[in-house]
Design a protein around this motif. Structure first.
Motif, PDB file in Angstrom:
ATOM      1  N   VAL A   1       0.811  -1.214   0.000  1.00 32.77           N
ATOM      2  CA  VAL A   1       0.000   0.000   0.000  1.00 32.77           C
ATOM      3  C   VAL A   1       0.846   1.267   0.000  1.00 32.77           C
ATOM      4  O   VAL A   1       0.384   2.343  -0.404  1.00 32.77           O
TER       5      VAL A   1
ATOM      6  N   ARG B   1       3.464   4.215   1.933  1.00 32.58           N
ATOM      7  CA  ARG B   1       3.509   4.933   3.214  1.00 32.58           C
ATOM      8  C   ARG B   1       2.481   6.062   3.324  1.00 32.58           C
ATOM      9  O   ARG B   1       2.335   6.643   4.397  1.00 32.58           O
ATOM     10  N   VAL B   2       1.757   6.364   2.230  1.00 36.05           N
ATOM     11  CA  VAL B   2       0.884   7.536   2.224  1.00 36.05           C
ATOM     12  C   VAL B   2      -0.578   7.177   1.996  1.00 36.05           C
ATOM     13  O   VAL B   2      -1.465   7.684   2.690  1.00 36.05           O
ATOM     14  N   ARG B   3      -0.849   6.302   1.046  1.00 40.94           N
ATOM     15  CA  ARG B   3      -2.225   5.971   0.677  1.00 40.94           C
ATOM     16  C   ARG B   3      -2.918   5.145   1.761  1.00 40.94           C
ATOM     17  O   ARG B   3      -2.279   4.345   2.453  1.00 40.94           O
ATOM     18  N   LYS B   4      -4.238   5.333   1.873  1.00 42.80           N
ATOM     19  CA  LYS B   4      -5.014   4.591   2.875  1.00 42.80           C
ATOM     20  C   LYS B   4      -5.384   3.193   2.395  1.00 42.80           C
ATOM     21  O   LYS B   4      -5.559   2.280   3.206  1.00 42.80           O
ATOM     22  N   ASN B   5      -5.561   3.035   1.081  1.00 45.29           N
ATOM     23  CA  ASN B   5      -5.902   1.708   0.558  1.00 45.29           C
ATOM     24  C   ASN B   5      -5.095   1.441  -0.704  1.00 45.29           C
ATOM     25  O   ASN B   5      -4.525   2.354  -1.308  1.00 45.29           O
ATOM     26  N   ASN B   6      -5.043   0.181  -1.077  1.00 42.26           N
ATOM     27  CA  ASN B   6      -4.247  -0.242  -2.223  1.00 42.26           C
ATOM     28  C   ASN B   6      -5.167  -0.382  -3.434  1.00 42.26           C
ATOM     29  O   ASN B   6      -6.026  -1.259  -3.466  1.00 42.26           O
ATOM     30  N   GLU B   7      -4.983   0.498  -4.421  1.00 41.07           N
ATOM     31  CA  GLU B   7      -5.810   0.455  -5.627  1.00 41.07           C
ATOM     32  C   GLU B   7      -5.155  -0.340  -6.758  1.00 41.07           C
ATOM     33  O   GLU B   7      -5.696  -0.405  -7.859  1.00 41.07           O
TER      34      GLU B   7
ATOM     35  N   GLU C   1     -12.691   7.317  -3.457  1.00 41.17           N
ATOM     36  CA  GLU C   1     -12.920   6.269  -2.446  1.00 41.17           C
ATOM     37  C   GLU C   1     -12.254   4.962  -2.889  1.00 41.17           C
ATOM     38  O   GLU C   1     -11.073   4.934  -3.157  1.00 41.17           O
TER      39      GLU C   1
ATOM     40  N   ASP D   1       3.023   6.220  -3.184  1.00 43.34           N
ATOM     41  CA  ASP D   1       1.917   5.595  -3.911  1.00 43.34           C
ATOM     42  C   ASP D   1       1.937   4.096  -3.615  1.00 43.34           C
ATOM     43  O   ASP D   1       2.887   3.570  -3.018  1.00 43.34           O
ATOM     44  N   ASN D   2       0.882   3.396  -4.039  1.00 47.04           N
ATOM     45  CA  ASN D   2       0.894   1.936  -3.978  1.00 47.04           C
ATOM     46  C   ASN D   2       2.016   1.414  -4.867  1.00 47.04           C
ATOM     47  O   ASN D   2       2.373   2.041  -5.865  1.00 47.04           O
TER      48      ASN D   2
END
Length: 309
Positions: free
Chosen positions: A22, A24-30, A70, A265-266
């Motif tokens: 994921v 170090r910054v993003r909340k979820n993995n897209e 989201e 980023d992811n």
């Protein structure tokens, strides 16, 4: 059962590994990724999809980097990595014989089909409006590696001590370059570097770019999203790829380096190595002749002069 025109060819062994993080910054993995043995239909992630000899219909490696509000990006990339392998496998199995041109037509069609699935969902579901995904799908078919791309996830080939990018980022900055517009002094820091000119699922039409290369014994393939290459310089990518280490260790080293450089980023990586008696030796100079796909290149007696990528 569909077979290639060269289904009696000697074995090509595929070693592989894959990993996603994921960051170090993003909340979820897209991001999503998948490997599919196109001869058996088995699809999933290494090690669930183990090292194997490429069968008559080859092997598909794919990375998708989703975008949207989201969790919509994750939905788009998941749909792509589920739809493309199944569609390609089903269509290949429906034919009595498959040659290189057939294969590329069906690879493109599978991505176009996924585009329609994602686009229709985005139009019908307000929560998914505007979602899309990059798609970089590399497939070994006989001694060739065909790379289909939409967006800016990349495929690289490592041969000898050379790292060669097989894809070209479909970004607004590259579009400006193509039309001869004035370029910024430092393109790597320009915000237009991250603006995509197309993505899977964002419009009804799609222009899937395909390049190809004849692979050699010992060649290594790296497919990744921009969360890796924006954080890790090419020289460091090559240094890790050249290490005397197992592929899972190299995947981890690549992701660890992206995290150490910020991990904004992811980060998703697929690594593969090709070997076996079905492949010729690499040229002594380690050169890689990457071409834009042209069906005429595979007609009997066709010239294979290099196309500008």
């Amino acid at each position: 059962m569909a077979e290639t025109l060269g289904s009696t060819a000697k074995a090509i062994h595929v070693s592989l590994s894959g990993m996603t993080d994921v960051g170090r910054v993003r909340k979820n993995n897209e991001d999503n990724y998948v490997v599919c043995n196109l001869s058996t239909g088995e699809a999933g992630f290494p090690p669930a999809i183990p090292d194997h000899d490429a069968g008559s219909l080859g092997t598909l490696f794919m990375v998708a980097d989703g975008m949207g509000g989201e969790a919509s990006g994750e939905v788009a990339s998941h749909l792509a990595t589920v739809t493309v392998p199944k569609r390609l496998y089903d269509n290949l199995k429906s034919l009595d014989s498959v040659n290189e041109a057939n294969f590329v037509i069906l690879l493109r069609e599978a991505i176009e089909y996924a585009n329609q699935i994602i686009y229709q969902k985005a139009q019908s579901d307000p929560a998914s409006h505007g979602m899309g995904t990059t798609t970089t799908a590399a497939a070994i078919f006989g001694p060739y590696l065909f790379v289909a791309q939409v967006g800016d996830s990349r495929a690289y080939l490592v041969r000898g001590r050379r790292l060669v990018q097989l894809t070209r980022d479909q970004t607004f900055l590259n579009y400006l370059k193509d039309i001869g517009a004035e370029m910024p002094a430092d393109p790597e820091k320009d915000s237009r570097k991250s603006i995509l000119t197309q993505a899977v699922g964002t419009s009804e039409t799609l222009d899937v770019k395909v390049t190809y290369v004849r692979i050699a014994d010992g060649d290594r393939l790296l497919i990744c999203c921009d969360g890796l290459y924006n954080m890790v310089p090419d020289a460091d990518l090559l240094e890790i790829m050249m290490r005397d280490a197992a592929l899972p260790e190299k995947c981890k080293a690549l992701i660890d380096m992206a995290l150490a450089h910020g991990g904004t980023d992811n980060i998703t990586v697929i690594l593969s190595r090709f070997s076996g008696p079905g492949l010729a030796a690499a040229p002594p100079d380690g050169s890689v002749d990457c071409k834009e796909f042209d069906e005429d290149d595979f007609r009997p007696g066709a010239s294979t002069e290099r196309h500008q990528l």
